[in-house]
Scaffold this motif. Structure first.
Motif: not given
Lengths: 372, 372
Positions: B286-311
């Motif tokens: 999310a910080l990477s996104q906020r600093l304009g390094l990646v787009d919102a879709a990538f940040a969401a992708r990481i969040e989704r994967l972490v959530a799927r791992a039930r973390l």
């Protein structure tokens, strides 16, 4: 090289282990000279690690001298003495580094004797998995031995220097003028490590020490300067060949197997390290004689020199001889339960070998003072 | 590389730092195979360091397997959990080594997860200034990350892994069959470190993890084997280029700056390390996104994967945002008081850079769960 009374010019001895290289700078007044502190690792922050005996004498001067190189120079005063070369004292340094927000670039300065140098060096080895440190030894023992070569450690209650690391300093700065404030007992303890270098590595230096011991005891500046320099040269040469004590470096432990047993057996700090080493050299020389490696005259020569330095030549009573053996089996040079001693087979030459328990018992029996 | 159900053959990944080189051996049943333990440093004595959870499951088998190579194989069981990655536990190892009369040739075996590996490795680094050790990781987290690369440490109450050493193991033996006994929560924590390698180093591996996460959660042997192997390959490549984290190696700390603050802020052991890292990766993305390094879709992708791992994907409430900043300034990557984050600028590529405090506060505000 007879002792003269004028101070010699500053000298530099280089330690080169193959993967690291640093200066030992030796001279009067180096503490206050800005040049002593130039070219060290750059950092925003430095922390002087000292103790309650040395800090009042020299910390302010070192702080001033370092002010040009570091934006923040902190000071921590540890309790004084071998009894405090332990985890609680080490942790005081970590607590302070954390409280200061010290980062990976922080440079530690060990200002004091062997205990301060060993503990500060080990803190530097472990803090954030390793930061640079500089040795600023203010005792004869630290200047001629413990500050050089990167052995850092704390004691375990059951064994000397059992927990530590090989972590080389970025520099060693020996200001000979700090020896002026050294208590006599500490000066004599330091002489034990000076004497050591003769029998193990340099017969001519042994002759020189015998000829100049009175000058050393009288703190003749030129004699002290020569003793520090020659000791550092020998140590640098040995460490340069065998940094991690795969073999040769063990000779620097002449007198230390018995000595460490004395320190641990009486409780750390009861005898000074140098006192234990002095006595240990007498015992190791006697053991060398008993095993037929040197003659009785050589063993007597070592005993006489140690006695002239007003160091103990009689071993303390640690209980039955097997208590000695038990303590010595903990020694780091032991292998598969077998104690290995540094013995002398000719003036200026040492070797590492086991000895029969009976020979060790006999030497102890002949050299142990009756209990008080 | 779709997951299959058959176990693949054993694999070896080599770590080569330039001055040391060792194998990571990965396969089912390696614990019991004599070949796993051949060619290690010779010694009379070995000590297995484990904990009260793992030792009852595997210590007897390891002891049997090592019996051919060492005359004496001891076992010490430390208390379990990150809360015990501290000096008292470390000192239990030293006490035991001293009581056993362990010498400089003693070999330590770390049998357990990341805590056991880190503390045993640090004990090996410090005992008599360094003895060899072998990593025998039994958790997914330890197999894919902490057992490889020689980072050893204990925690300071104020900061994760602040006291430690770089000390490479002589070998890493990952017996995949030990993962069968891993509690689900520990398996998920280990997946955080697997997931990490995708965003920082290997976009194709990130795709593979997304495609195979369900198989990994179901402990499919082939999926686990591939995850361990690929993770070790990436880690070995990074460590081989930068053993002491002069630069590149810091990317392995993706999610760890936030994660370490969570661990220290809640008290070590409240969240598992992998849970804190999972959440930390969401925050760092999310910080990477906020600093304009990646787009919102990538940040969401990481969040989704972490959530799927039930973390956890929501940060815990550590108090005001400045408590976070305070905790993160202690991070070993910080420089001159400035926190440096591992951020992502493209799938499979990470960089280390500071971030404005306001951006960090905003990310935390958007991702912090309200206090219970």
């Amino acid at each position: 090289m007879p002792a003269a009374t004028a101070s010699p010019p500053a000298a530099t001895v280089v330690v080169d282990t193959g993967h690291t290289r640093y200066d030992i700078r030796i001279g009067e007044g180096l503490l206050d000279e800005p040049a002593s502190w130039q070219g060290l690792p750059r950092a925003a922050r430095a922390l002087i690690v000292s103790n309650t005996a040395v800090a009042p004498l020299y910390a302010a001067r070192l702080r001033t001298a370092l002010g040009g190189a570091y934006a923040a120079v902190g000071l921590i005063e540890l309790p004084d003495g071998e009894a405090h070369k332990d985890w609680p004292a080490l942790n005081l340094i970590f607590d302070r580094l954390l409280a200061d927000g010290a980062d990976r670039d922080t440079v530690l300065f060990a200002l004091g004797g062997g205990v301060v140098g060993d503990i500060c060096g080990f803190a530097a080895a472990c803090w954030m998995r390793g930061v640079p440190f500089v040795q600023v030894p203010t005792t004869l023992l630290a200047q001629v031995d413990s500050s050089v070569g990167g052995k850092t450690a704390i004691n375990h209650p059951g064994g000397k220097n059992m927990i530590g690391a090989f972590w080389q300093p970025a520099r060693v700065v020996c200001d000979l003028s700090t020896l002026a404030t050294l208590p006599d007992r500490e000066l004599r303890a330091g002489l034990a490590e000076v004497i050591k270098y003769g029998p193990i590595a340099d017969a001519a230096f042994l002759d020189w020490i015998e000829a100049n011991l009175d000058a050393l005891l009288a703190r003749d500046p030129a004699a002290l300067a020569h003793a520090v320099r020659r000791s550092c040269e020998i140590k640098a040469a040995v460490v340069g060949q065998d940094e991690r004590e795969a073999g040769l470096r063990a000779i620097l432990n002449f007198g230390h197997t018995f000595g460490h047993a004395i320190e641990a057996g009486l409780g750390f700090g009861t005898w000074l390290h140098g006192e234990a080493v002095g006595c240990g050299m007498v015992l190791a020389a006697a053991l060398s004689q008993r095993l037929g490696l040197v003659d009785a005259a050589f063993a007597a020569r070592i005993e006489r020199l140690v006695a002239r330095a007003r160091l103990p030549v009689q071993a303390p009573d640690l209980g039955p001889p097997d208590r000695w053996l038990e303590l010595m089996r903990v020694d780091k040079k032991a292998q598969a339960g077998q104690i290995r001693f540094v013995l002398i087979d000719a003036p200026g030459h040492a070797l590492l070998r086991p000895a029969p328990d009976d020979a060790v018992r006999a030497v102890l029996a002949a050299h142990t003072a009756p209990a008080a």
